[in-house]
Write an enzyme that holds these catalytic residues in place. Sequence first.
Site, PDB file in Angstrom:
ATOM      1  N   ASP A  37      -5.538  51.606 -64.586  1.00  0.00           N
ATOM      2  CA  ASP A  37      -5.475  50.305 -63.896  1.00  0.00           C
ATOM      3  C   ASP A  37      -5.594  50.549 -62.394  1.00  0.00           C
ATOM      4  O   ASP A  37      -4.744  50.115 -61.620  1.00  0.00           O
ATOM      5  CB  ASP A  37      -4.177  49.574 -64.249  1.00  0.00           C
ATOM      6  CG  ASP A  37      -4.100  48.196 -63.551  1.00  0.00           C
ATOM      7  OD1 ASP A  37      -5.163  47.664 -63.168  1.00  0.00           O
ATOM      8  OD2 ASP A  37      -2.986  47.686 -63.374  1.00  0.00           O
ATOM      9  N   ASN A  70       7.505  47.344 -60.530  1.00  0.00           N
ATOM     10  CA  ASN A  70       7.832  46.639 -61.776  1.00  0.00           C
ATOM     11  C   ASN A  70       7.670  47.534 -63.006  1.00  0.00           C
ATOM     12  O   ASN A  70       8.400  47.398 -63.975  1.00  0.00           O
ATOM     13  CB  ASN A  70       6.931  45.417 -61.911  1.00  0.00           C
ATOM     14  CG  ASN A  70       7.157  44.663 -63.206  1.00  0.00           C
ATOM     15  OD1 ASN A  70       8.225  44.118 -63.418  1.00  0.00           O
ATOM     16  ND2 ASN A  70       6.170  44.681 -64.098  1.00  0.00           N
ATOM     17  N   ASP A  80       7.304  47.981 -68.508  1.00  0.00           N
ATOM     18  CA  ASP A  80       8.157  47.461 -67.427  1.00  0.00           C
ATOM     19  C   ASP A  80       9.438  48.281 -67.333  1.00  0.00           C
ATOM     20  O   ASP A  80      10.091  48.557 -68.346  1.00  0.00           O
ATOM     21  CB  ASP A  80       8.543  46.002 -67.697  1.00  0.00           C
ATOM     22  CG  ASP A  80       7.506  45.025 -67.170  1.00  0.00           C
ATOM     23  OD1 ASP A  80       6.315  45.392 -67.163  1.00  0.00           O
ATOM     24  OD2 ASP A  80       7.890  43.909 -66.780  1.00  0.00           O
ATOM     25  N   ARG A  95       3.167  47.198 -49.565  1.00  0.00           N
ATOM     26  CA  ARG A  95       2.747  45.991 -50.239  1.00  0.00           C
ATOM     27  C   ARG A  95       3.330  46.138 -51.645  1.00  0.00           C
ATOM     28  O   ARG A  95       2.993  47.057 -52.403  1.00  0.00           O
ATOM     29  CB  ARG A  95       1.221  45.909 -50.257  1.00  0.00           C
ATOM     30  CG  ARG A  95       0.664  44.679 -50.963  1.00  0.00           C
ATOM     31  CD  ARG A  95       0.256  45.039 -52.351  1.00  0.00           C
ATOM     32  NE  ARG A  95      -0.498  43.983 -53.033  1.00  0.00           N
ATOM     33  CZ  ARG A  95      -0.801  44.046 -54.306  1.00  0.00           C
ATOM     34  NH1 ARG A  95      -0.463  45.082 -55.043  1.00  0.00           N
ATOM     35  NH2 ARG A  95      -1.475  43.078 -54.868  1.00  0.00           N
ATOM     36  N   ASP A 143       3.807  45.396 -55.291  1.00  0.00           N
ATOM     37  CA  ASP A 143       2.990  44.830 -56.356  1.00  0.00           C
ATOM     38  C   ASP A 143       3.865  44.058 -57.352  1.00  0.00           C
ATOM     39  O   ASP A 143       4.955  44.514 -57.699  1.00  0.00           O
ATOM     40  CB  ASP A 143       2.284  45.994 -57.078  1.00  0.00           C
ATOM     41  CG  ASP A 143       1.325  45.511 -58.135  1.00  0.00           C
ATOM     42  OD1 ASP A 143       0.339  44.862 -57.762  1.00  0.00           O
ATOM     43  OD2 ASP A 143       1.581  45.776 -59.330  1.00  0.00           O
ATOM     44  N   TYR A 198       8.504  39.954 -61.395  1.00  0.00           N
ATOM     45  CA  TYR A 198       8.770  40.213 -62.814  1.00  0.00           C
ATOM     46  C   TYR A 198       9.814  41.297 -63.078  1.00  0.00           C
ATOM     47  O   TYR A 198       9.884  41.853 -64.165  1.00  0.00           O
ATOM     48  CB  TYR A 198       7.470  40.625 -63.516  1.00  0.00           C
ATOM     49  CG  TYR A 198       6.299  39.745 -63.156  1.00  0.00           C
ATOM     50  CD1 TYR A 198       6.213  38.446 -63.655  1.00  0.00           C
ATOM     51  CD2 TYR A 198       5.272  40.196 -62.317  1.00  0.00           C
ATOM     52  CE1 TYR A 198       5.143  37.629 -63.325  1.00  0.00           C
ATOM     53  CE2 TYR A 198       4.204  39.379 -61.986  1.00  0.00           C
ATOM     54  CZ  TYR A 198       4.143  38.101 -62.488  1.00  0.00           C
ATOM     55  OH  TYR A 198       3.089  37.287 -62.162  1.00  0.00           O
ATOM     56  N   GLU A 221      14.270  40.356 -66.756  1.00  0.00           N
ATOM     57  CA  GLU A 221      13.970  39.452 -67.861  1.00  0.00           C
ATOM     58  C   GLU A 221      15.273  38.778 -68.282  1.00  0.00           C
ATOM     59  O   GLU A 221      16.325  39.426 -68.319  1.00  0.00           O
ATOM     60  CB  GLU A 221      13.397  40.220 -69.078  1.00  0.00           C
ATOM     61  CG  GLU A 221      12.076  40.937 -68.816  1.00  0.00           C
ATOM     62  CD  GLU A 221      12.242  42.234 -68.021  1.00  0.00           C
ATOM     63  OE1 GLU A 221      13.320  42.856 -68.122  1.00  0.00           O
ATOM     64  OE2 GLU A 221      11.303  42.607 -67.299  1.00  0.00           O
ATOM     65  N   GLU A 255       3.602  40.736 -53.243  1.00  0.00           N
ATOM     66  CA  GLU A 255       2.585  40.087 -54.047  1.00  0.00           C
ATOM     67  C   GLU A 255       3.312  39.227 -55.066  1.00  0.00           C
ATOM     68  O   GLU A 255       3.856  39.745 -56.042  1.00  0.00           O
ATOM     69  CB  GLU A 255       1.705  41.103 -54.784  1.00  0.00           C
ATOM     70  CG  GLU A 255       0.615  40.405 -55.581  1.00  0.00           C
ATOM     71  CD  GLU A 255       0.149  41.157 -56.831  1.00  0.00           C
ATOM     72  OE1 GLU A 255       0.931  41.936 -57.393  1.00  0.00           O
ATOM     73  OE2 GLU A 255      -0.997  40.944 -57.232  1.00  0.00           O
TER      74      GLU A 255
END
Lengths: 572, 449
Positions: free
Chosen positions: A79, A121, A189, A217, A219, A223, A226, A262
Site C-alpha cells: 500500500d 492506526n 488495526d 502527517r 495518516d 480510526y 473501536e 488526515e
Amino acid sequence: MTLGLPPANRRPPLDATPGADPEWYRTAVFYELLVRGFADLNGDGTGELRGIIDRLDYLEWLGVDCLWLLPFYDSPLRDGGYDIADFFTVLPEYGTVDDAAEVIASCHERGIRVIADLVINHTSDTHPWFVESRQDATNPKADWYVWGDDDQRWADVPIVFSDTEPSNWTWDAQRGQYYWHRFFHHQPDLNYDNPDVAESMLDVVRFWLDLGLDGFRLDAVPYLYERDGTRCENLPETHAFLKRLRATVDAEYGPGRVLLAEANQWPADVVDYYGDGDECHMCFHFPLMPRMYLAVRRAQRFPITEILADTPAIPDGCQWGLFLRNHDELTLEMVTDDERDYLYAEYARDPRMKRNEGIARRLFPLLDNDRRVVELFHAMLFSLPGSPVLYYGDEIGMGDNIYLGDRDAVRTPMQWSPDRNAGFSKADFAQLYLPPLMDPVYGYQANNVESSLRDLSSFLHWIQKMIAIRRQNPVFGTGTFEVIGVQNPAVLAYVRSDAAGEVVLCVNNLSGLAQPAELTLGAYAGATPIEMIGQVPFGVISTDDPTRGWPLTLPPYGFFWFTLVPESPLQP
Amino acid sequence: MIEPTAIDEFLPGYLGRQPWFAHGEARHRARAGERVEVGATVRHREVWRDGNPGLVWAILDTTLDGEPVGSYQVLIGLRPSVPSPGFLIGATSRVLGTLAGDGSEWLAYDALVDPELTIVALAEMFDDLHGVRSVRKLTAGKTSTSVVVDEAWLCKVFRRVHEGPNPGVELPARLWEHGFRATLEAVESWHHRGMDLALRRPFFPGAANGLDLAEASLRELFASGLDPQLSPGDFSAEARRIGRMLAAMHIASEAAYGVVPVARDDLLGEVADGLVALGIDGLGADVVEAWTRRCRDGLDEEIATVRVHGNLHLGQLLRSDQGWLILDFEGAPLLPTAERRRPRPVWFDVSSMLRSFDYVAAMTRAARVESELGDDTVEVGAAMWVERNTRAFLDGYRKGRTMSSDVDIATAVEVGEVARAAYEVAYERANRPELESIPVAALRRLVTA
C-alpha cells in the site's frame, strides 16, 4: 543534476533555536513528495532519500517551505508504504536512517522544513508485532491488535477500500480468529486499548523527532479506537490519545513541531481534531477540495461558500491544510450521492478513472489540460484560508496513467528532463518501479522540469511567482476570511485581512465566460486596489453611488488579487 | 420651512412617473404619448423631520382616469436646490418639483434616494435601527423599494399598501412555526395606522438570486453548444433542491392552514373563464372547452387546496450558503390581498416554477445578440434545459413529499401551468407588453396540444 535553474534568492538556514518560529506552518507552502518517485541516483529503478538532497536546488528555487515525505519506512509496499513493517528502519531501497537525517539537515540548511507520513492506526501484517500477535491468544503481543471470534461485530462500519475489501474483518487461520482492519486486509488495526501500544507509538514519534523531523502527517487518525454502537470513527478515546501525543511533543520538543491530521470527515467533525488547540496543529480540509471542482463545472460559487460557511472556526494557532490533488484518488466520500454522480460524470468519463469512492487522476488531466482553469484553482488554493499543499509533478503539469493499478496512476516518476526515463533514473526501463508517462500530451519528452524552466511562460514559472507572492504576504496564511457580496453567482470574492492591517481582496471567475462583477466594498470605501502580480493600481473604491458596487470585469476563469491600500492622508 | 401641503400639487405627476404606481401603467401610457389622469388625495400625513433636510411621510388614495387604483405610501424629502444634491443626478423621475420657501428655492423628491433621509425614515419605522452607518438602495421593485442597511438588514418599504396584515409578514412566520426552515423565523413589520407598511429581515450578502443563477446556466449552455448534461453550469442540482424546498413548504403549509377540498369542475371552470377572458387569438371558448374536457379525465373530482405561495418564480428565490431560501411571500402583485390568501392547489406553485424555467429560457434566448450558433441550436438547447430542470425539480418535489413515482401529476401540473400562464399574460399586458408573447406561446402549446 544540472537543470539550468535561474538564480534564486538563497534562503537563510532555519533558526535552530526551539520555538524560533512556532507557527511557521500557518504561512507555509507544503510540497508532498513520493520518495520512490522523485529521484533515483543509484540506478536501481526506485527513488531514494538521497535523491531528494540532489534536487534541493530545484525545491529551493520553487520556493516551497516544507516537504511532506510519503512513507519511507520498511514495508512490503503493498500500500505504497502505508503498510509499515518496522517504524525504526528505512526501506532499504530508499536508504538508511542516516540518509533520512541527512535529508532533514540539508533541507534545514536551505530554510526548508520536513515532515513525514506516520501511520499510527495500523501496521503491515509482516510487522513483527503482528507476526507475534497472530501466533496464539496468549503471547505477549496477543492483544496488540483487534481480534474477534466472529466477523459481525461493528458490521455497520463502512469499508474504505470498497473496491477490493469485502469486509473490515479477515480470518486468520493461524490464530483461529478474525482481525479488524479499516483499510486493506494486510493492514491490521493496532489495539489502542492496550496501553503498551500507545506507549510504543509515542516512542516511534520521539525517535523521528530526535532526528530533527519537523512533524508528522498523521495518516487515518479517526480510526484508532473501536466501540460498540458507533461507526468506530472520531471516538473520544481517539481524541484523548491525540491530546496525549501533542502534550508529549510539546513537553519534550517545544513548539514548532507540527501534527497534521488526515481525517477525511465533515468539517464539524474534523475541527474536533484541533481540540482546544491542544490536539493537532493542522487538519486537511477534505470536503472543500471536491467542491472546488464542482463549483467550476457548475460555474457558480455556492459549492465553495456553502462548505466554508459550514466550517466552524478553529482554535488560535491552528491551520487548515488545503490541496487540489494528492497521492490518493480524488476522494468523493465527503459529497452527497447526487454530487458524486455529477463529479463522476464530469471528471471520470472513462470508468477506469474511478477508484474506490473517488477519481484517480492528476490535476491537469482532470481539468482538461486547461491552463486557465489550473491557474484559477491555484489562485484559490493559495488564497482560501489554510496552507496549500502541492503534489509533486503538478507544478510542471504532469499527467496520469489510469491503466496502472490501485492509485499508481498518480504516482509515476517525476519528470526532470527529456532524457532516458525522464531524468529520474539511469536504470533499465524494465527495472523502473513504474513507467514514466510517455503519452503525447503529458509524456516526459516534452513535459519536464528542464523544458518548463526554459519556457518562461510555463506553468512552473507562473506557480513559482505565485508562491513568492504568497510568501511575501502572510495575510494569506493568517488573515481572517470574509465573503464579499456580488450579485453574479459565477464570481467568488473574498477579503483576507490581518491584525497588521494588510487587506487583500481576491476575486475569482468560476465560469469559462467573461463576467462582470460589482463588489459590495462599502467597508473599504476610499481604498485603492493594487493588483498584486503587476502592482497595477485600479480605480478607487467609491461609494458615490450607493446602489452600485465596485465594478470589475473578469476574463474567462480569471482571477485577481488586490492589496487594498487605504485612502492616503492629505499631502502637506 | 416649506409648508407640507405645498407638495400636494406635484403628487399626481410624480406618481404617474413611477414604475410602482398602478403597475407602471400610467408611466407606460404617458411614454406612449397618451393622456393620463392621475388623482391623489392625502389620507394621512406626518412631518418626520422639520428643517433642512425635511422629511414628510404620507399615505395617498389614488385614481387613474377617475378609477380608484389603491393606496400608496410616499416619503418626500425637502432640500434647497442649491447646492444641488449629488444623489439626484440621473434621478429626475424621483423629483416632485421645486418650491419657494425661506427666500430660496427648494426641491421635493423621493426621500429613499437620499441616504441621510433614508436613515431618518428607517429609524422612525424600526425602533432599534439607530447608529446606522450605511444604506444602499436596491433596484426598485414593482410594489416596494428595498434598502440594505449596514449590509446586515434588508428593509422593504411598500409603495402599494393594503389594509390588514400583509401576507409577506404573516406567511413565513406560520410556516416556520410548522417546521419550514428555508425562510426566516421572523420578519419584523412596521405596522402603522392599521397597515403593514414596511418590513425588515436579515440581509444575506453572499447570496444570489435564482434568476441570475438560471440565466448564467443558460448562457454557459448556449456558449458551449453542448447538451445541458455535458455543458458547464448545469442547474439541475439546484432545480432538484428547489423542488425539495417547495415540498417542505407545502407540508408546513398544510399543517399550518389545513387542506380545503374544491370541486374539480369549479376549479377548471375558473381557470377556463380566466383564459377565455384574455381574448387570445386561437384560444376561444370552444378550444378552451375542449381542453377542459380533456383535463377533467386526468383529475379527481375533488381537488385539495391549501395556502400556497402564489407567485413562485426564480426571481423570488435566493441561493444562500444555507441552501435555497424563500423570503418573499407577498403573492401575486396583480391580485387583491384576500385573493392572495385564498387556498389553491399545491400544483399551482409547482407549475409556477415550471413556467419560470420556460420564462428564463425564453428571455435568455431572446437576450442573445449575434452568435455563431444558429437559432435552431439555441432553441433546441433551451428546450433541453427546460426539460432537464423540470424533471429534476419535479423529482426533488416528489422526493420531498415521499410521493411514489407512479402517482400521475401531469394533468394537475398542466392545469396549474395554464392558470399561471394566463396570469402572466395579464401581468405582461400591464407591465411589459413586449414579453406577452412568452406566456401566449406557452398557452397555445398547452391548450391546443
